[in-house]
Each structure stands twice: as structure tokens, then as C-alpha cells.
Design a protein around this motif. Structure first.
Motif, mmCIF file in Angstrom:
data_model
loop_
_atom_site.group_PDB
_atom_site.id
_atom_site.type_symbol
_atom_site.label_atom_id
_atom_site.label_comp_id
_atom_site.label_asym_id
_atom_site.label_seq_id
_atom_site.Cartn_x
_atom_site.Cartn_y
_atom_site.Cartn_z
ATOM 1 N N VAL A 63 -44.564 -2.350 -13.510
ATOM 2 C CA VAL A 63 -43.359 -1.919 -14.222
ATOM 3 C C VAL A 63 -43.544 -2.186 -15.706
ATOM 4 O O VAL A 63 -43.627 -3.336 -16.141
ATOM 5 C CB VAL A 63 -42.098 -2.657 -13.704
ATOM 6 C CG1 VAL A 63 -40.865 -2.201 -14.467
ATOM 7 C CG2 VAL A 63 -41.912 -2.408 -12.212
ATOM 8 N N GLU A 64 -43.649 -1.117 -16.474
ATOM 9 C CA GLU A 64 -43.800 -1.249 -17.918
ATOM 10 C C GLU A 64 -42.502 -1.766 -18.530
ATOM 11 O O GLU A 64 -41.412 -1.439 -18.078
ATOM 12 C CB GLU A 64 -44.146 0.120 -18.539
ATOM 13 C CG GLU A 64 -45.453 0.711 -18.047
ATOM 14 C CD GLU A 64 -46.663 -0.052 -18.551
ATOM 15 O OE1 GLU A 64 -46.532 -0.737 -19.592
ATOM 16 O OE2 GLU A 64 -47.719 0.015 -17.901
ATOM 17 N N ASP B 39 -40.168 1.002 -19.485
ATOM 18 C CA ASP B 39 -39.475 1.610 -18.344
ATOM 19 C C ASP B 39 -38.290 0.747 -17.907
ATOM 20 O O ASP B 39 -37.215 1.258 -17.601
ATOM 21 C CB ASP B 39 -40.438 1.791 -17.157
ATOM 22 C CG ASP B 39 -41.473 2.865 -17.430
ATOM 23 O OD1 ASP B 39 -41.234 3.695 -18.323
ATOM 24 O OD2 ASP B 39 -42.512 2.869 -16.749
ATOM 25 N N ALA B 40 -38.516 -0.580 -17.873
ATOM 26 C CA ALA B 40 -37.448 -1.501 -17.462
ATOM 27 C C ALA B 40 -36.286 -1.437 -18.451
ATOM 28 O O ALA B 40 -35.116 -1.424 -18.056
ATOM 29 C CB ALA B 40 -37.988 -2.919 -17.368
ATOM 30 N N ASP C 165 -34.902 6.337 -9.209
ATOM 31 C CA ASP C 165 -35.893 5.826 -10.160
ATOM 32 C C ASP C 165 -36.389 4.441 -9.746
ATOM 33 O O ASP C 165 -37.572 4.120 -9.887
ATOM 34 C CB ASP C 165 -35.295 5.766 -11.574
ATOM 35 C CG ASP C 165 -35.033 7.164 -12.138
ATOM 36 O OD1 ASP C 165 -35.564 8.138 -11.559
ATOM 37 O OD2 ASP C 165 -34.294 7.275 -13.130
ATOM 38 N N GLN C 166 -35.475 3.622 -9.219
ATOM 39 C CA GLN C 166 -35.863 2.286 -8.754
ATOM 40 C C GLN C 166 -36.791 2.371 -7.538
ATOM 41 O O GLN C 166 -37.757 1.619 -7.427
ATOM 42 C CB GLN C 166 -34.608 1.467 -8.414
ATOM 43 C CG GLN C 166 -33.847 1.018 -9.649
ATOM 44 C CD GLN C 166 -32.516 0.388 -9.306
ATOM 45 O OE1 GLN C 166 -32.070 0.414 -8.161
ATOM 46 N NE2 GLN C 166 -31.856 -0.181 -10.308
ATOM 47 N N GLN D 262 -38.864 4.763 -6.926
ATOM 48 C CA GLN D 262 -40.171 5.217 -7.400
ATOM 49 C C GLN D 262 -40.970 4.074 -8.024
ATOM 50 O O GLN D 262 -42.188 4.003 -7.899
ATOM 51 C CB GLN D 262 -39.984 6.365 -8.401
ATOM 52 C CG GLN D 262 -39.550 7.655 -7.721
ATOM 53 C CD GLN D 262 -39.164 8.761 -8.691
ATOM 54 O OE1 GLN D 262 -38.943 8.507 -9.879
ATOM 55 N NE2 GLN D 262 -39.066 9.991 -8.193
ATOM 56 N N MET D 263 -40.263 3.160 -8.690
ATOM 57 C CA MET D 263 -40.929 1.974 -9.244
ATOM 58 C C MET D 263 -41.481 1.096 -8.124
ATOM 59 O O MET D 263 -42.587 0.569 -8.206
ATOM 60 C CB MET D 263 -39.948 1.161 -10.092
ATOM 61 C CG MET D 263 -39.797 1.646 -11.510
ATOM 62 S SD MET D 263 -38.912 0.436 -12.513
ATOM 63 C CE MET D 263 -38.894 1.290 -14.083
ATOM 64 N N LYS E 276 -44.749 2.250 -6.607
ATOM 65 C CA LYS E 276 -45.950 1.952 -7.389
ATOM 66 C C LYS E 276 -46.561 0.606 -6.992
ATOM 67 O O LYS E 276 -47.735 0.359 -7.209
ATOM 68 C CB LYS E 276 -45.608 1.917 -8.886
ATOM 69 C CG LYS E 276 -45.318 3.261 -9.505
ATOM 70 C CD LYS E 276 -45.023 3.070 -10.989
ATOM 71 C CE LYS E 276 -44.564 4.360 -11.645
ATOM 72 N NZ LYS E 276 -44.194 4.136 -13.060
#
Length: 447
Positions: free
Chosen positions: A311-312, A315-316, A335-336, A338-339, A342
């Protein structure tokens, strides 16, 4: 890999907990069962013998027998001895503190996953701001050089150009000269896979070692081969004096004996573990955390590190700003998800949370978490932007359209909306309560 082992340990410890105060006989019975569990997991018999002796000596002490919670004390001792068995307290980080380019040599049997591991290691080092060069020194296996070049392209890491007819030692020497001229600080040498009884090819490895003097000589062991991986590692260590081990396929369904035996037999630490087929699925090995996973205690520290690695910060921050502006919507929820994807498989992540492994077993027959996440994402993606921002407008016809578009049923859509509505209400309550109120609510929760 350790699911079966975890389940059996849990059964043994349940019997201990049910006895209240323990006697020497109770502990001896439990350790007899632990011994069988480890032998069934294909752990080396000498390692099992030493492990049981160490646990017995500590568990039969008066401090344990007189304790108010002797069962917990015994479990604590087993955890500590498991961690010690796998090398707790030893330096398991790669030692790359030398004049660049620093050679790192990977060796092992054919099929252990060396070439893929070279790519994983290169990607890991690049994320640590190093500049690695991949060196294909396997001239025997058909397409081995091309495989490494393909891996290099996937992770955007340069691969030294070598040909099948060249001498592997000359390839490595030329690669070092090329690295010096072009600013590479690490050489990752992908040597040919071989049988440890093949003396001619083993001598080739010795020549590469003597010529390049690698800072690290890492034996790549396939954890799926069990006890044989330990025997092979011992043979390679006798010839090359390896500096550490990389265990591959630790996400497989083998019994786990190699992971528990290899350090005790070779005396060399497990430095890295492969936890999947993807090129980012390489983790630093932490004996204490692995012991906790084996005993079903989770591994929260690794979970946090995994989240931080994928998590960049930008992005956060963007997601936080979106939550403040629009609130908790189906779009932010997607979106959460999708994180989280990863970070790896949902099933693997849940096993890192204490107690979640047991909960998953109790939900047998239900859809696996990863499939459930795919379904949720498909449903949300089939909505319009307006619907994702305000689910209250989802009437019957809209829900039918979304179900058709996502390949699910109206019932699936209804279920998602119901769960999301409950989560949204909880989020609003938490925002109103603030940090102090949230702490009070957490204190009142039953764990």
C-alpha cells in the motif's frame, strides 16, 4: 503447508487445557503425542528427539507444575523451542555489505525453483533500492537462459547475455566485469540444477565459488520434497559451505518437516521463503513468527509488513481523503478490496490473524474468501458510478441488471447490499464516538 500440523498441535493442547493442574504423567503423555505429530510431519527423527528432550526438561520444572496455568506454560515452552529449532536469534538477513558488485550464488536440485527464486530475489532487492543483475549460468537445462530472461523482463531487471555453449565460470566472471562497468551493485548467479551425487557438476559450483567468492551461497530447497530436501542441503553444505537456505513452495500442502528440520541438521539459517508462484511472493523467514503460525497463534507483524509493502503512502492518503469527502461508499469498499488483493490470497492473510484459522475451519462448505471477494468486486463493478456512491437508489430493476452484468443472482446482490449497509452504520457510529469511545468499545469486546 502447516495446516495439518496446526490442527494436530491444537488437539494435543486442548487435552492439556482440559486437565487444569498438570502432573508429570500428563506432560509426558502430551509430549509423546507431540513427538508423533512431528514424526508424522516428516521432521528428522534426531531433531524430534532433541526437541522433545528440551521441552521435557523445561516443562517438568517446578515453576511450570506449580503454576496456576501450567497448560499455557507448556504451550509457551513448545512455541519457544519451535522458534529456537528454526533458528530464532540468528541473523537471517542477507549479508550484502561488501564492495559492489556483490555476488549472491543460488544452488540446488533441478526443479527446486531456483530460476524463479532468482527473479523473486532480484525484485525484492530492487525494492530495497539495490540494482541487481541476473546472471544465467545454467547452460545444461534447455531454455534455462531464456526462462531467466523472461523473468527479468517481467520484473524489469536486466539479465546478462550468455550462450548455452559457454563455460559457466567464464559467464560469471564476464558478468562481474559487466556489472562493474555498468553500475550494478548485486550479481544474482542462477547456477545449473544438479543431483548432489554428480561430482563433476558439484565441482563446477566449487569453481564458481572460488572464482567469484560470493558473499552469500544460498541453497534453494523445495519444501514439498520433505526430508529429502534436508539430506540434499546437508550434502551441498559439505561441499560448498552454504551461508543459508531459501525454502520454496512453503504455500504447498507438504507436511512441513523440511522447514522444521533443515536448520537443525545443516546448522545454517533459513533466510527466505517462497510463499507462492508470483514473483513478489518471497518473504524474510522469521522463526518466532513461523512458530506462532504453526501453533495457530497468527502472525500480525508479518501481516502489517505485507500491508506496508503493497500500500503506497499516496494511495492510503487518497483513500482517506475520499472517505472524508464521500463517506464509506461501495466505491471506497471496492478500492479497499483491491488493495487487499495486492497482499496475496485472502485465505493466506486470514491465517496471519490469531484465531481466524479456526474460524475458517468451522465455515467448511462455504465459498472460499478469494472467490467471495471476486463475486463482490464483480457486483460493484456492474453498478454505475452513481449507484456505487448511493446504494439507496438500487431498486428491483437495477438489482436485476447488476446481477445479470456480474453473472450472479439478485439474492447475491441483496446480500451484499445488506452487509454493506450494516458496515456503513458501524463506520458512522465509530466516527461519532471518536478515539476515546472507540477504545471503550474495543475493551468491551469478547477477546
Amino acid at each position: 503447508m502447516f495446516d495439518n500440523l496446526t490442527e494436530k498441535f491444537d488437539t494435543v493442547f486442548k487435552k492439556l487445557r482440559g486437565r487444569g493442574r498438570l502432573s508429570e504423567e500428563n506432560i509426558k503423555d502430551a509430549l509423546r503425542e507431540v513427538r508423533l505429530v512431528l514424526l508424522e510431519a516428516d521432521v528428522n527423527f534426531r531433531v524430534v528427539k532433541d526437541f522433545i528432550a528440551a521441552v521435557r526438561d523445561r516443562a517438568l520444572g517446578q515453576d511450570v507444575l506449580k503454576s496456576l496455568t501450567p497448560a499455557q506454560q507448556v504451550i509457551k515452552i513448545v512455541r519457544e523451542e519451535l522458534a529456537r529449532l528454526m533458528g530464532e536469534g540468528e541473523a537471517n538477513a542477507l549479508d550484502l555489505a561488501a564492495r559492489p558488485p556483490v555476488p549472491v550464488m543460488l544452488c540446488g536440485l533441478q526443479g527446486a525453483g531456483k530460476t524463479t527464486t532468482c527473479g523473486k530475489l532480484a525484485l525484492s532487492l530492487r525494492r530495497q533500492k539495490r540494482n541487481p543483475l541476473l546472471v544465467p549460468a545454467d547452460i545444461y537445462r534447455p531454455a534455462a537462459i531464456e526462462q531467466l530472461k523472461t523473468v527479468g523482463r517481467q520484473i524489469n531487471v536486466e539479465v546478462f547475455d550468455s550462450q548455452p555453449g559457454q563455460d559457466p565460470v567464464k559467464i560469471c566472471e564476464a558478468a562481474r566485469a559487466y556489472a562493474e562497468l555498468n553500475g550494478f551493485d548485486t550479481l544474482i548467479l542462477d547456477t545449473a540444477g544438479r543431483l548432489h551425487i554428480d561430482s563433476e557438476l558439484m565441482q563446477e559450483l566449487v569453481r564458481i565459488r572460488d572464482s567469484l567468492e560470493p558473499r552469500e551461497i544460498l541453497f534453494v530447497a523445495d519444501a514439498m520434497t520433505g526430508q529429502d530436501a534436508v539430506n540434499v542441503a546437508e550434502s551441498f553444505n559439505q561441499v560448498l559451505d552454504i551461508s543459508g537456505v531459501i525454502l520454496t513452495k512453503l504455500d504447498g500442502d507438504a507436511r512441513g518437516g523440511a522447514a522444521l528440520s533443515i536448520r537443525a541438521v545443516t546448522g545454517k539459517p533459513i533466510k527466505l521463503v517462497g510463499m507462492g508462484e508470483k514473483l513478489d511472493a518471497l518473504e524474510v523467514f522469521h522463526p518466532d513468527r513461523m512458530a506462532q503460525r504453526i501453533l495457530g497463534m497468527g502472525d500480525v507483524l508479518s501481516l502489517i509488513e505485507k500491508a506496508q509493502s503493497v500500500v503506497e503512502t499516496e494511495d492510503a492518503a487518497r483513500m482517506e481523503a475520499q472517505l472524508r469527502k464521500d463517506g464509506f461508499t461501495l466505491e471506497t469498499f471496492r478500492d479497499q478490496l483491491q488493495m487487499i488483493k495486492k497482499m496475496g490470497s485472502m485465505e493466506g492473510l486470514l491465517k496471519m490473524i490469531p484465531g481466524a484459522g479456526k474460524a475458517m475451519k468451522q465455515m467448511k462448505g462455504m465459498q472460499p474468501p478469494d472467490q467471495e471477494m471476486k463475486k463482490i468486486e464483480a457486483i460493484i463493478n456492474s453498478m454505475t458510478r452513481r449507484e456505487r456512491h448511493d446504494h439507496r437508489i438500487l431498486n428491483g430493476s437495477r438489482r436485476q441488471r447488476i446481477a445479470r452484468g456480474s453473472g450472479t443472482t439478485v439474492q447475491d446482490v441483496n446480500q451484499l447490499i445488506k452487509r454493506f449497509s450494516e458496515a456503513q452504520k458501524m463506520m458512522k457510529k465509530m466516527q461519532k464516538m471518536g478515539p476515546k469511545g472507540l477504545k471503550g468499545m474495543m475493551r468491551g469486546m469478547p477477546f
